[in-house]
Motif scaffolding. Structure first.
Motif, PDB file in Angstrom:
ATOM      1  N   ARG A 314       0.797  -1.298  -0.116  1.00 41.31           N
ATOM      2  CA  ARG A 314       0.069  -0.016  -0.188  1.00 41.31           C
ATOM      3  C   ARG A 314       0.890   1.374  -0.160  1.00 41.31           C
ATOM      4  O   ARG A 314       0.642   2.196  -0.799  1.00 41.31           O
ATOM      5  CB  ARG A 314      -0.941  -0.018   1.087  1.00 41.31           C
ATOM      6  N   VAL A 333      -1.780  -4.958  -1.988  1.00 43.26           N
ATOM      7  CA  VAL A 333      -3.001  -4.478  -2.995  1.00 43.26           C
ATOM      8  C   VAL A 333      -2.718  -5.092  -4.130  1.00 43.26           C
ATOM      9  O   VAL A 333      -1.711  -4.921  -4.704  1.00 43.26           O
ATOM     10  CB  VAL A 333      -3.126  -2.929  -3.074  1.00 43.26           C
ATOM     11  N   LEU A 360      -8.625   3.521  -3.662  1.00 39.24           N
ATOM     12  CA  LEU A 360      -7.339   3.383  -4.061  1.00 39.24           C
ATOM     13  C   LEU A 360      -6.699   5.021  -4.095  1.00 39.24           C
ATOM     14  O   LEU A 360      -7.387   5.808  -4.229  1.00 39.24           O
ATOM     15  CB  LEU A 360      -6.860   2.778  -5.567  1.00 39.24           C
ATOM     16  N   VAL A 368     -10.044  -0.821  -3.087  1.00 39.34           N
ATOM     17  CA  VAL A 368      -9.021  -1.429  -2.911  1.00 39.34           C
ATOM     18  C   VAL A 368      -9.245  -2.917  -2.738  1.00 39.34           C
ATOM     19  O   VAL A 368      -9.984  -3.412  -2.095  1.00 39.34           O
ATOM     20  CB  VAL A 368      -8.304  -1.039  -1.620  1.00 39.34           C
ATOM     21  N   LEU A 370      -7.564  -6.054  -1.268  1.00 38.92           N
ATOM     22  CA  LEU A 370      -6.531  -6.408  -0.485  1.00 38.92           C
ATOM     23  C   LEU A 370      -6.574  -7.909  -0.730  1.00 38.92           C
ATOM     24  O   LEU A 370      -7.656  -8.689  -0.592  1.00 38.92           O
ATOM     25  CB  LEU A 370      -6.847  -5.952   0.865  1.00 38.92           C
TER      26      LEU A 370
END
Length: 848
Positions: A314, A333, A360, A368, A370
């Motif tokens: 990130r 990410v 993002l 995002v 993850l």
């Protein structure tokens, strides 16, 4: 000779001479010494020629009539090297020997003589089979070559008949098939290679190609064919194949011949090189981490892997440094995923989960994704070891830079070949290394861009607060779309007496240096404006400041001095200092007073504003230009005009109206039409229309700034003005007038403080100034009190000692009001104060 002559014409010669004879093993049928095709001579016991074949006549040039009945010594001489004294009588009873033969034209030929005794023709009767030594040597070479192609060549050879059925194949072909020819003879090509694919001549099959060769006679050279080798079905191979038609001596088509050479290794090397070339062309085209990650996925799929995922930290997305020690439970990410629709590898990739409400960086609305890797996964093992991990059909390579791990690239396969060999692992390392360099560059650019944008956000006004004098809207579009920063700016500065300062400026150049210079000039303009300077004086002070900048570093352009060559951080590239880009900058400054509805403005090399009256008419006032900042040589001149309430003022930089494909007058005319036709629309909408009309594609050769201002007027119910004589007795009168007006406005709570302020200001004006006094109260978002006189001396706040008899009045005033100050006019000065309203009151314009 007579005997020879009679023998030549005897029935025995004609009918029985070829009936029975013994051929040595060296005389293979079909070779150069085959009696059916070679030159043959029949000798009697006295070595006299009694038989002469047409081939002998062709070889030595004599006809039968010339040699029959004559001794053979006239034709054959001694051995050419070893035994020059030997004659024909020394020929062995059977077997072969090498001799010199005399041609009819006089030249000598080296020949091989094969002696064959006749059965039943007498012990001394023989047949000589003669062949030229060179043709025999060529025949042996040809035989050796054919034997090598058949048994030793690495090229697979196969012959198909006109029905495309296999009739013959060499040893190399048998090895590829993994079985002897007898087990697959008679099969068609597509039966032998059912899972193969032509990489060239797409849409055809091997049967189609061979049939075309048979039909047209045109050979097919270097056709690439891919498929599993029958003897090794676990891996695809690639062959270079050629096909040509076979004809007999009469021109009849016998079939087609195939030669095939395994080029798998060469083909894979070429593909890897091509993939690296493609990676160099496509990876790193932008300074964007996400785009770069998507580029490596696009390059690797489907030629290298069925599925590719790219996960980054990130912090890397935000321009941060890569971590040297990544926690095993850290979430990454997932910024890119590439997959071949024909691949089933999706099932073996980590399944990401989304966190709602966490966009993002820089991409509003994009969630995002993850991912956390399960224990024992190749990704987690790669993070723990810091190196690549190969686990059957999954290859994980870390994105590393500057000693830290920025992320992971996962390559997954399920088809043939399902595993990565050493060459492919090295290719994955190279692809990832190239992507890592580009991602690191993008990361550092992101950091610099964030820093630049943060700087510009701090230098530019984040929002324009509501003003009692005007309604405003503004737009800023930098030319440098990569960094997003530039040197143009607009500003709205609140001034005393509810007036407002309007600013537009244009810095030479683009980028961070222009933005930094813009911030310096904007801060200076704001500081000078709050001193209540008129526009022409403010530009004079600003011009003087810019002109003095190079004087503080006179050797700035001396790039030969070592002290003036800096090193760019992290690159080692020399950076030559540049002159101050503020020199040549342009600026326009205007002051609008909503009480009098008058606007005063001056410009330093800048374009004049557009003024749209309430009726929609648009004009560009003939405002004196003045030189750009820092050049000096000419004074600045202000112009004042009256603007009715609801007038529209447009301040802009030349990037809005200038373009490569049109004259600036065309741009000004277009701007006038947009503003005039929509002057009554909301300012935000009008800003968008102006930008869309004049910059339809969003690009420009220069930065663009636009400030739209719609004027207001304070009503008579908000302003009270009195003229008083400069006499001591008017102080009490002033207090009475003020308290009465505050009572009318419902502001009795401010009466006590306002009486003290008015008493002090009027008393000072009577004592230290001349001429009549003007007292003015303005009720807006605060209570404004102004006392004007004809003097030009400004009072100063000071702390009085216990021995002083005076000097405390202005100090008391400063404690009672929120702000106070002095502004000068052409006829004197004005002392003004500003007081807050009580917290339970909401005051302001009657229109609010």
């Amino acid at each position: 000779m007579n005997t020879a002559g009679s023998a030549a014409t005897s029935p025995w010669h004609a009918a029985n001479i070829w009936t029975a004879w013994s051929v040595p093993e060296s005389a293979e049928l079909g070779g150069p010494l085959d009696v059916a095709v070679a030159a043959t001579v029949v000798l009697d016991a006295w070595n006299t020629v009694i038989g002469w074949s047409p081939a002998a006549a062709s070889l030595l040039g004599y006809s039968g009539e010339e040699v029959i009945g004559r001794p053979v010594d006239m034709l054959l001489g001694a051995h050419p090297v070893e035994k020059p004294g030997r004659t024909v009588h020394d020929l062995p009873p059977s077997g072969s020997d090498t001799r010199l033969a005399r041609h009819r034209d006089g030249r000598s030929l080296q020949v091989v003589v094969l002696v064959c005794p006749l059965a039943g023709g007498g012990a001394a009767t023989r047949i000589l089979v003669i062949a030229e030594l060179e043709s025999l040597r060529l025949s042996e070479t040809r035989k050796a070559m054919l034997n090598g192609l058949t048994t030793q060549s690495a090229i697979g050879l196969a012959v198909y008949d006109t029905d495309l059925r296999l009739t013959w194949a060499n040893t190399a072909h048998d090895l590829e098939m993994g079985r002897p020819l007898a087990e697959y003879r008679g099969k068609a090509p597509d039966e032998l290679y059912p899972d193969g694919t032509l990489l060239t001549m797409g849409g055809r099959t091997l049967d189609d190609v061979m049939q075309r060769v048979i039909d047209t006679g045109e050979p097919v050279i270097d056709l690439h064919f891919r498929g599993p080798m029958p003897s090794d079905p676990g891996k695809d191979h690639v062959w270079s194949c050629s096909y040509y038609r076979l004809l007999d001596a009469d021109g009849r088509v016998l079939g087609v011949c195939e030669d095939a050479f395994d080029i798998t290794d060469r083909y894979e090397v070429q593909n890897r090189l091509a993939l690296l070339v493609e990676a160099g062309r496509r990876i790193g085209t932008t300074l964007d981490v996400v785009v770069t990650a998507r580029e490596i996925a696009d390059v690797a799929v489907p030629d290298f892997a069925g599925v590719v995922t790219v996960d980054v930290e990130r912090a890397v997305l935000e321009g941060g440094d890569p971590a040297t020690d990544v926690p095993t439970g850290a979430a990454f990410v997932r910024v890119a995923t590439g997959s071949d629709p024909r691949s089933a590898a999706e099932a073996v990739t980590p399944v990401p989960y989304a966190e709602d409400g966490d966009p993002l960086p820089g991409r509003e609305g994009e969630p995002v994704r993850l991912v956390r890797y399960p224990r024992g996964s190749p990704q987690l093992r790669s993070l723990s070891s810091g190196g690549r991990v190969l686990d059957d059909n999954t290859l994980v390579v870390p994105l590393r830079s500057r000693g830290g791990t920025m992320g992971l690239v996962t390559f997954v396969r399920t088809g043939r070949p399902a595993v990565f060999d050493n060459g492919e692992v090295a290719l994955a390392d190279e692809l990832t290394a190239r992507a890592a360099v580009s991602i690191d560059n993008a990361r550092r650019f992101t950091r610099e861009r964030v820093a630049s944008l943060t700087l510009q956000r701090q230098l530019l006004p984040q929002h324009l607060p509501p003003q009692p004098a005007v309604d405003v809207a503004h737009r800023y579009l930098p030319t440098d779309a990569v960094t997003g920063v530039g040197g143009d700016w607009t500003d709205v500065i609140p001034l005393s007496g509810t007036r407002v300062g309007l600013v537009v400026g244009d810095i030479v150049g683009h980028g961070l240096q222009a933005a930094a210079t813009m911030g310096r000039l904007r801060t200076t303009v704001e500081a000078l404006a709050r001193l209540d300077m008129p526009p022409d004086e403010l530009l004079t002070r600003l011009d003087d400041l810019v002109g003095r900048s190079p004087e503080r570093q006179p050797d700035l352009l001396d790039n030969t001095a070592e002290s003036h060559v800096a090193t760019a951080a992290g690159t080692g590239a020399p950076v030559i200092p540049q002159p101050d880009v503020a020199i040549g900058a342009t600026c326009l400054y205007a002051v609008y007073d909503p009480v009098s509805c008058r606007c005063s403005m001056a410009r330093a090399g800048h374009m004049p504003p557009a003024i749209v009256k309430p009726d929609g008419s648009c004009v560009f006032p003939d405002l004196p230009a003045g030189p750009p900042l820092g050049l000096g040589g000419m004074p600045f001149e202000a112009m004042e005009m009256e603007l009715p309430e609801g007038s529209l003022i447009a301040l802009f930089t030349d990037g809005l109206v200038e373009a490569r494909d049109r004259d600036i007058d065309v741009g000004l005319d277009r701007l006038g039409r947009v503003l005039g036709g929509g002057h009554a629309r909301p300012l935000e909408e009008l800003c968008d229309r102006a930008v869309t009309e004049l910059r339809p594609d969003g690009s420009s050769a220069d930065d663009t700034a636009l400030l739209l201002v719609r004027t207001r007027q304070l009503g008579t119910s908000q302003v009270a003005v009195w003229q008083l004589p400069a006499e001591a007795v008017v102080v009490g009168r002033a207090r009475e007038l003020v308290t009465g007006q505050l009572s009318d406005w419902g502001l009795d709570e401010l009466s006590f403080a306002t009486e003290l302020v008015v008493s002090e200001l009027v008393t000072n004006a009577i004592r230290y100034a001349e001429g009549p006094l003007h007292l003015r109260l303005i009720r807006d978002r605060a209570l404004l009190c102004e006392v004007a006189d004809a003097g030009h001396t400004s009072p100063h706040l000071r702390h009085s000692t216990v021995e002083d008899e005076g000097g405390r009045g202005l100090f008391i005033v400063a404690q009672l009001v929120q702000r106070w100050g002095t502004r000068y006019t052409s006829s004197g000065k004005i002392i003004w104060t500003e007081q807050k309203f009580p917290s339970d009151r909401i005051q302001g314009s009657d229109r609010l």
